[in-house]
Design a protein around this motif. Structure first.
Motif, PDB file in Angstrom:
ATOM      1  N   ASP A   1       4.235  10.350  -6.838  1.00  0.00           N
ATOM      2  CA  ASP A   1       5.011  10.632  -7.943  1.00  0.00           C
ATOM      3  C   ASP A   1       4.344  10.942  -9.054  1.00  0.00           C
ATOM      4  OD1 ASP A   1       7.646  10.559  -8.998  1.00  0.00           O
ATOM      5  OD2 ASP A   1       6.912   8.686 -10.145  1.00  0.00           O
ATOM      6  N   ASN A   2       3.378  10.284  -9.517  1.00  0.00           N
ATOM      7  CA  ASN A   2       2.608  10.606 -10.918  1.00  0.00           C
ATOM      8  C   ASN A   2       1.763  11.815 -10.491  1.00  0.00           C
ATOM      9  OD1 ASN A   2       3.267   8.083 -12.019  1.00  0.00           O
ATOM     10  ND2 ASN A   2       1.427   7.113 -11.281  1.00  0.00           N
TER      11      ASN A   2
ATOM     12  N   ASN B   1       0.748  -1.287   0.083  1.00  0.00           N
ATOM     13  CA  ASN B   1       0.191   0.032   0.031  1.00  0.00           C
ATOM     14  C   ASN B   1       0.795   1.482   0.026  1.00  0.00           C
ATOM     15  OD1 ASN B   1      -2.096  -1.563   0.111  1.00  0.00           O
ATOM     16  ND2 ASN B   1      -2.617  -1.440   2.295  1.00  0.00           N
ATOM     17  N   ALA B   2       1.868   1.190   0.867  1.00  0.00           N
ATOM     18  CA  ALA B   2       2.783   2.431   0.861  1.00  0.00           C
ATOM     19  C   ALA B   2       3.418   2.717  -0.729  1.00  0.00           C
ATOM     20  CB  ALA B   2       4.037   1.986   1.715  1.00  0.00           C
ATOM     21  N   LEU B   3       3.978   1.431  -1.237  1.00  0.00           N
ATOM     22  CA  LEU B   3       4.504   1.596  -2.700  1.00  0.00           C
ATOM     23  C   LEU B   3       3.365   2.215  -3.518  1.00  0.00           C
ATOM     24  CD1 LEU B   3       6.761   1.151  -4.597  1.00  0.00           C
ATOM     25  CD2 LEU B   3       6.105  -1.131  -4.760  1.00  0.00           C
ATOM     26  N   ILE B   4       1.973   1.788  -3.378  1.00  0.00           N
ATOM     27  CA  ILE B   4       1.159   2.566  -4.484  1.00  0.00           C
ATOM     28  C   ILE B   4       0.882   4.055  -3.985  1.00  0.00           C
ATOM     29  CG2 ILE B   4      -1.556   2.489  -4.631  1.00  0.00           C
ATOM     30  CD1 ILE B   4      -1.321  -0.570  -4.186  1.00  0.00           C
ATOM     31  N   ARG B   5       1.128   4.234  -2.784  1.00  0.00           N
ATOM     32  CA  ARG B   5       1.025   5.584  -2.342  1.00  0.00           C
ATOM     33  C   ARG B   5       2.106   6.537  -2.836  1.00  0.00           C
ATOM     34  NH1 ARG B   5      -0.109   3.680   2.551  1.00  0.00           N
ATOM     35  NH2 ARG B   5       1.828   4.689   3.474  1.00  0.00           N
ATOM     36  N   TYR B   6       3.335   5.898  -2.747  1.00  0.00           N
ATOM     37  CA  TYR B   6       4.645   6.540  -3.399  1.00  0.00           C
ATOM     38  C   TYR B   6       4.400   6.784  -4.883  1.00  0.00           C
ATOM     39  CZ  TYR B   6       6.561   4.998   0.977  1.00  0.00           C
ATOM     40  OH  TYR B   6       6.748   4.928   2.304  1.00  0.00           O
ATOM     41  N   LYS B   7       4.029   5.841  -5.451  1.00  0.00           N
ATOM     42  CA  LYS B   7       3.945   5.973  -7.245  1.00  0.00           C
ATOM     43  C   LYS B   7       2.788   6.858  -7.212  1.00  0.00           C
ATOM     44  CE  LYS B   7       5.677   1.602  -8.519  1.00  0.00           C
ATOM     45  NZ  LYS B   7       5.692   0.336  -9.592  1.00  0.00           N
TER      46      LYS B   7
END
Length: 137
Positions: A15-16, A6-12
Motif C-alpha cells: 500500500d505504501n 507478516n501478511a499484514l506487514i506486506r499489505y501495508k
C-alpha cells in the motif's frame, strides 16, 4: 498468527509503495520492499518470493479483506493505484459493517463474561467509536 501478521506487514508495505506515485513499482521492487519491511519489523531474513506478492495483490484487489484495492498494471510491468487517493488504511466501514459490529456488541454485552471490567471497557470504546462513525454518515 505470525503468517497473518507478516501478511499484514506486506499489505501495508505494498500500500505504501503504490501510494508513492513518484516511483514506478515493478514486481521485483515490491518484493524487495516487502522483504525489507519484514526484516526491519520482524527480523525475518528469508525474504518474500514474487508469487507471495502476486497473491497479496490479488487479495488486496478482492473483497476477501474488504480492500477492493484499485491496483492496476501499466506498461505491462509497473503497478500503481488507479485512484491516487486510495489507501487500504483509509478504507471506511460500510453501513453493513457497522450493523454487524452493532450486533456483535449486543451479543457480547449479553454474554456472561461481560462482567469482566476489561471487556466492558473495550465494548464501550468500540460502541462509542461506532456511534461517532454513524453520526458522520
Amino acid at each position: 498468527m505470525p503468517a497473518n501478521k507478516n501478511a499484514l506487514i506486506r499489505y501495508k508495505t505494498i500500500d505504501n509503495c503504490l501510494r508513492n506515485r513518484c516511483k514506478r513499482w515493478t514486481l521485483d521492487d515490491l518484493v524487495e520492499a516487502c522483504s525489507d519491511a519484514l526484516y526491519d519489523m520482524e527480523g525475518i531474513r528469508k525474504g518474500v518470493c514474487a508469487r507471495t506478492v502476486q497473491m497479496d495483490i490479488q487479495i488486496m484487489r478482492s473483497d476477501k479483506l474488504g480492500y477492493f484495492a484499485p491496483i492496476e498494471v501499466y506498461d505491462r510491468i509497473y503497478y500503481r493505484y488507479s485512484d491516487p487517493d486510495y489507501s487500504i488504511s483509509q478504507n471506511p466501514l460500510s453501513l453493513d459493517d457497522c450493523e454487524l459490529i452493532k450486533k456483535a456488541i449486543t451479543l457480547l454485552n449479553n454474554k456472561k463474561d461481560s462482567d469482566n471490567d476489561e471487556t466492558r471497557k473495550v465494548l464501550t470504546k468500540v460502541q462509542d467509536r461506532l456511534m461517532t462513525i454513524l453520526n458522520f454518515v
